[in-house]
Write a protein that holds these residues in place. Structure first.
Motif, PDB file in Angstrom:
ATOM      1  N   GLU A   1     -22.884 -26.626 -19.033  1.00 42.96           N
ATOM      2  CA  GLU A   1     -22.092 -27.664 -19.686  1.00 42.96           C
ATOM      3  C   GLU A   1     -22.756 -29.015 -19.527  1.00 42.96           C
ATOM      4  OE1 GLU A   1     -18.851 -28.661 -16.193  1.00 42.96           O
ATOM      5  OE2 GLU A   1     -18.275 -27.395 -17.879  1.00 42.96           O
ATOM      6  N   VAL A   2     -22.442 -29.886 -20.476  1.00 37.92           N
ATOM      7  CA  VAL A   2     -22.967 -31.255 -20.486  1.00 37.92           C
ATOM      8  C   VAL A   2     -21.782 -32.202 -20.610  1.00 37.92           C
ATOM      9  CG1 VAL A   2     -24.441 -32.891 -21.683  1.00 37.92           C
ATOM     10  CG2 VAL A   2     -25.074 -30.502 -21.619  1.00 37.92           C
ATOM     11  N   ASN A   3     -21.693 -33.139 -19.687  1.00 41.40           N
ATOM     12  CA  ASN A   3     -20.648 -34.152 -19.723  1.00 41.40           C
ATOM     13  C   ASN A   3     -21.289 -35.521 -19.863  1.00 41.40           C
ATOM     14  OD1 ASN A   3     -18.624 -32.238 -19.256  1.00 41.40           O
ATOM     15  ND2 ASN A   3     -19.051 -32.296 -17.076  1.00 41.40           N
ATOM     16  N   GLU A   4     -20.538 -36.442 -20.435  1.00 40.88           N
ATOM     17  CA  GLU A   4     -21.057 -37.798 -20.584  1.00 40.88           C
ATOM     18  C   GLU A   4     -21.014 -38.523 -19.252  1.00 40.88           C
ATOM     19  OE1 GLU A   4     -19.085 -39.899 -23.650  1.00 40.88           O
ATOM     20  OE2 GLU A   4     -19.757 -38.537 -25.225  1.00 40.88           O
ATOM     21  N   GLY A   5     -22.068 -39.268 -18.981  1.00 42.36           N
ATOM     22  CA  GLY A   5     -22.130 -40.054 -17.763  1.00 42.36           C
ATOM     23  C   GLY A   5     -21.832 -41.509 -18.050  1.00 42.36           C
ATOM     24  N   THR A   6     -22.288 -42.365 -17.148  1.00 34.73           N
ATOM     25  CA  THR A   6     -22.057 -43.789 -17.323  1.00 34.73           C
ATOM     26  C   THR A   6     -22.984 -44.344 -18.401  1.00 34.73           C
ATOM     27  OG1 THR A   6     -23.648 -44.263 -15.587  1.00 34.73           O
ATOM     28  CG2 THR A   6     -21.344 -44.088 -14.939  1.00 34.73           C
TER      29      THR A   6
END
Length: 156
Positions: A84-89
């Motif tokens: 999975e890929v999540n958005e970071g800062t």
């Protein structure tokens, strides 16, 4: 004597945080490798022309090293069970432009998680690996001939 206890959860993971890349660009590569075996994943990632391939390659390699160290598993038995890929800062900067104006620049980051599962340790579930896309079964499809008005011809 010592007894070898089987791990209840035969999964290991590798986590990459604050990778300077858009989450959508990383998801394009992650969708190609989800559910595949470890060895097939390395071949796919080496040949992909995307910039996201290299950090994901390093994470898959790191997760396999974690599996061999913690569970003593063979690389041939590893399958990517979750990716999975999540958005970071987002780093926000201002660039000076003409006439004293400023232009905002947004530098996005993402967090990538790769979870590998050892299928030799988990006997309760049956795993279906993704079939390679280059081995397709062709079926005969019927097309109408435009010149004959109603006649059929088969095309493979």
């Amino acid at each position: 004597m010592y007894q070898v206890l089987r791990n209840k959860n035969p999964e290991v993971y590798a986590l990459g945080r604050h990778i300077s890349m858009s989450a959508d660009k990383a998801r394009r590569v992650i969708d190609q490798i989800r559910g595949r075996s470890y060895e097939e994943t390395l071949m796919i990632l080496e040949l992909m022309p995307y910039r996201a391939g290299y950090p994901i390659f390093k994470l898959v390699y790191s997760a396999a090293a974690n599996a061999s160290y913690t569970m003593d598993s063979n690389e041939a038995n590893l399958v990517i069970s979750k990716a999975e890929v999540n958005e970071g800062t987002t780093v926000k900067k201002f660039k000076p432009r003409a006439r004293g104006r400023s232009y905002p620049i947004k530098r996005t980051t993402c967090h990538i998680t790769i979870v590998l599962k050892d299928i030799s340790l988990d006997d309760s579930e049956f795993y279906l690996l993704k079939k390679p896309r280059w081995k397709k079964n062709y079926t005969a499809m019927a097309y109408y001939d435009l010149h004959n008005r109603g006649g059929l011809w088969d095309k493979k």
